[in-house]
Each structure stands twice: as C-alpha cells, then as structure tokens.
Design a protein around this motif. Structure first.
Motif, mmCIF file in Angstrom:
data_model
loop_
_atom_site.group_PDB
_atom_site.id
_atom_site.type_symbol
_atom_site.label_atom_id
_atom_site.label_comp_id
_atom_site.label_asym_id
_atom_site.label_seq_id
_atom_site.Cartn_x
_atom_site.Cartn_y
_atom_site.Cartn_z
ATOM 1 N N ALA A 230 0.839 -1.202 0.000
ATOM 2 C CA ALA A 230 0.000 0.000 0.000
ATOM 3 C C ALA A 230 0.871 1.249 0.000
ATOM 4 C CB ALA A 230 -0.931 -0.002 1.203
ATOM 5 N N GLY A 231 1.979 1.210 0.751
ATOM 6 C CA GLY A 231 2.876 2.359 0.806
ATOM 7 C C GLY A 231 3.509 2.657 -0.538
ATOM 8 N N ILE A 232 3.919 1.609 -1.249
ATOM 9 C CA ILE A 232 4.474 1.790 -2.598
ATOM 10 C C ILE A 232 3.420 2.406 -3.509
ATOM 11 C CG2 ILE A 232 5.247 0.532 -4.657
ATOM 12 C CD1 ILE A 232 6.634 -1.446 -2.726
ATOM 13 N N THR A 233 2.206 1.887 -3.435
ATOM 14 C CA THR A 233 1.108 2.396 -4.260
ATOM 15 C C THR A 233 0.857 3.876 -3.981
ATOM 16 O OG1 THR A 233 0.084 0.187 -4.202
ATOM 17 C CG2 THR A 233 -1.307 2.040 -4.885
ATOM 18 N N GLN A 234 0.805 4.235 -2.718
ATOM 19 C CA GLN A 234 0.517 5.615 -2.341
ATOM 20 C C GLN A 234 1.670 6.553 -2.696
ATOM 21 O OE1 GLN A 234 -0.297 4.519 1.678
ATOM 22 N NE2 GLN A 234 -2.527 4.456 1.400
ATOM 23 N N VAL A 242 -2.087 10.226 -10.741
ATOM 24 C CA VAL A 242 -2.864 8.983 -10.778
ATOM 25 C C VAL A 242 -4.313 9.285 -10.427
ATOM 26 C CG1 VAL A 242 -3.201 6.729 -9.678
ATOM 27 C CG2 VAL A 242 -0.889 7.536 -10.220
ATOM 28 N N ASP A 243 -5.223 8.749 -11.194
ATOM 29 C CA ASP A 243 -6.644 8.853 -10.877
ATOM 30 C C ASP A 243 -6.918 7.978 -9.654
ATOM 31 O OD1 ASP A 243 -9.397 8.725 -10.691
ATOM 32 O OD2 ASP A 243 -9.720 8.417 -12.836
ATOM 33 N N PRO A 244 -7.241 8.549 -8.496
ATOM 34 C CA PRO A 244 -7.404 7.742 -7.279
ATOM 35 C C PRO A 244 -8.575 6.780 -7.326
ATOM 36 C CG PRO A 244 -8.135 9.994 -6.903
ATOM 37 C CD PRO A 244 -7.486 9.985 -8.251
#
Length: 413
Positions: A230-234, A242-244
């Motif tokens: 999740a941290g990498i993604t965020q 990035v479209d959230p």
C-alpha cells in the motif's frame, strides 16, 4: 524416530553433499533413503510416458551451482507447469512437509536449494527495449515493516494528465522484470496509457521470494507486507497524476493471493482485483495451512456483508501447484447480493478452451468473473515466453483484466 523426519534429514544430508537430484528424487518418492531405487510399482520418472513427472527446474551440475530452467522443445509453450508437467521440486517439498504434519515450518526447508536460483526467477532472454520517452525505473520504499524495491513503468504517452495505476505482484522465484516481460503489461500500458508498478519481494523476507500471503501478520491493514505494498502504491500516487478512483492490483500465484489480501484490507485504495492462479484472502494463516490450501483449498472467511470488491480470476484446471478450487474460493468469498451467474465457453486463437462465468447485477454489469482454463497448469494465460510461468496458448489474461478494470471505479477513493 518419525520416518518422515528421518526422510527430511536424509534430504538435507544429500543436499549438503551436493546430491541435489537424489534429494529431489527422495522427496518425490522416486528413491528410498540412502539413494536406493524405488520399489517395483512405485511412481518413477518415465520419460517416454505422456504423464511422466517433469522436474520444472534442472539441478546444478556442481555443488553450490544455480538451478536453471529446462530447455524447451519449442519457445511457444514456456510454462513451468504445463499439462505435460506433474510434480515440481517445490511441490515435492510441499508434499513432504504436509506428511510431516502441522509441526513443519519454513525453517525445515530453508536450507534446501533455492529452486529459482539466486535471481528470483528465470531471467528474461534480453534486456527490455523501451519506446522513446518511456521509463522503467528502479526504486525502493521503506515503511515500518521494512524496505522493498520496486519498478515503475511510465509510458511514453504520459503527459501529466490523470491516468490509472496497476499494481503487479509477482509469483515465487519471479522478479519485477520477469513478471513484466511475461505478462506484457508494459506493452499494454503503452497502448492504453496507464502507469504500472511492480513491488519486488526480497529473498530475506522469503527464500523463494514469495509474498507472505499465508502469514496472519501479513493479512492485516497497516501491518506487514500489506502496509509496504500500500505504501508503494501511495508513493506513486503522490508523485504522479494517478486517478485515485482507478487503482487496481493484480497478482500471480503467491502474488495473486497477496492481491486478494490487498483487495480485502485496502478496499478504499483499490477499485478492483485480478487474481491469476492464486488463493483467497485468509485461506491460510501459517505455513502448514498454506500447503494444505494449495493442495485442496483453504478455509475461507465470508465477506460479512461488506461491499463487493470487483474481482477477476484466471486459473488453470490442471494447476498442480495451486489447486483450481482456490480460484473458485476467491470468487465465493466475494459473492453476495443479487448477482446471477452467466456462463459462456470459448477457445483462444491458439486453441485453449476456457469457461468464463460472470456474476452480474440486474443491469448486466459484471462484478465478479472467473475464467477456468482447460488443460492449463500454473502459468499466466496468454503470456510471453520471454517470462517465466507463462502459457502463450491461453486467452490474454492481461488484456481481459484491463477490460474488466475499465468497468470499475472506486467510489470510496
């Protein structure tokens, strides 16, 4: 002394002496302790039989050498568990540990050779060629649970406008580069304009570079590996446009199980999930239950009335590494509400038959999709032979997942 423990001791002794082929043969039941031949009627390696046991990694010729992929007769069917394959060394170790009982732990086989060699999966045949202005960057992320390297693909068409993000979780012995090559996801990112991030598991976290989907500590929001992914993604979302509402997570094998975990623990981050040859979230909580789940399916917890996480599953009917029932359980865990099943059958251009079951609402919108691949093993459907664990004969799993994702945006984002 327990004979199973004695056999494991003999396996370790043979491995220490560099007799790796003999060790694998003993685990698979093709040799008795001490290197004796199996008794008459036991299952042996019959290279002339259509159902022969095919070891999916070739032992080194010298002690301490690297395990390597076999030489395939043709480059068109690069799969480490095709319909012609039966028992891999990893499966054999799984069987041994399963018979030893619930006391088995990862340390029981950490001293055995790393099946994928030191590279974390078979290397791609040649360096990846990038289009002009495209970038495939190597980065790292550090959180409370540790540090993980990752690779980020930025397509040549990225101009700073909002784009979707796809998170790709590789399988055991694989690497981000290998997974990118096998799934061709970067090619599709060029075609459809989205970012792709490939978190990489470290050998220190798991000797086979498997995501620890089977660890209870790594199935919780804000803890363990889910917090790192999740941290990498965020981090990518914070740096790029990035479209959230259009962030998706995909995985293969152990990565597929990890993707299911991410969909369950971070439904506000991910809009949909793709699971190829994986397992449901919570199918196991330790190594013994993981081996049992891979063999016969896990004990799956229901959603408990939560909102459905849109999920698409691909699974080979003859997968001998992760039993096909696990794909069904991924879908079953999400089922709920007023959905009806719509089943169709088809054949890929290369001749692989498949059954597609979509679970749709009253408007006909697909929320869950299960694609069962006839005769397929533990391999990415429609993948490139340049990567490992792929079956080019199958329907294009990467493209179909993206088509499914395009129908789902995350209203919770």
């Amino acid at each position: 002394m327990n004979p199973m423990n004695a056999n494991m001791g003999e396996v370790l002794r043979l491995t220490k002496n560099g007799q790796l082929s003999e060790a694998v043969a003993l685990i698979q039941g093709r040799a008795a302790p001490g290197g004796r031949a199996p008794s008459e009627g036991s299952r042996g390696l019959d290279k002339t039989s259509a159902n022969s046991d095919v070891v999916d990694m070739v032992a080194p010729t010298q002690p301490g050498g690297t395990w390597t992929p076999p030489s395939f007769a043709t480059p068109d069917h690069t799969t480490h568990d095709s319909a012609a394959s039966s028992t891999s060394p990893l499966e054999a170790m799984q069987s041994m540990l399963d018979r030893i009982g619930a006391g088995a732990t990862l340390s029981d086989f950490e001293s055995l050779p790393t099946l994928g060699g030191s590279t974390g999966g078979r290397r791609t045949k040649a360096p990846m060629q990038l289009p002009d202005r495209a970038r495939f960057e190597e980065r790292s992320f550090t959180g409370d649970a540790g540090t993980r390297a990752y690779k980020l693909y930025i397509p040549s068409g990225y101009d700073g406008g909002r784009v979707p993000l796809v998170v790709m979780l590789h399988g055991c012995t694989q690497s981000p580069d290998d997974f990118a090559a096998g799934t061709r996801m970067n090619d599709l990112a060029e075609e459809q304009a989205f970012l792709v991030v490939y978190p990489g598991q470290s050998a220190t976290a798991n000797p086979q570079r498997c995501w620890r989907w089977f660890s209870a500590e790594d199935q919780k929001r804000g803890r363990g590996e889910p917090s790192l992914i999740a941290g990498i993604t965020q981090a990518v979302m914070a740096e790029f446009a990035v479209d959230p509402t259009r962030v998706y997570v995909v995985g293969m094998s152990a990565g597929g199980a990890a993707a299911a975990v991410m969909g369950s623990t971070y439904p506000d981050l991910f809009a949909a999930v793709g699971v190829h040859s994986g397992l449901a979230c919570g199918a196991a909580t330790d190594l013994p239950s993981a081996l049992a789940a891979m063999k016969t399916g896990g004990v799956v917890r229901p959603r408990g009335g939560k909102t459905i996480m849109p999920t698409i599953v691909f699974h080979g009917e003859r997968d001998k590494t992760v039993h096909a029932v696990n794909g069904e359980q991924v879908i079953a865990q999400q089922l709920g509400g007023d959905l009806r099943a719509v089943t169709s059958r088809g054949t890929s251009e290369a001749g692989m038959a498949f059954t597609r079951t979509a679970y749709v609402d009253r408007s006909g919108r697909e929320w869950l999709v299960h694609v069962s691949l006839a005769g397929a093993g533990h391999a990415w459907a429609g993948g490139s032979p340049v990567g490992s664990y792929t079956d080019p004969r199958g329907p294009d799993a990467s493209r179909e997942m993206l088509r499914f994702f395009a129908e789902h945006a995350n209203s919770a984002a």
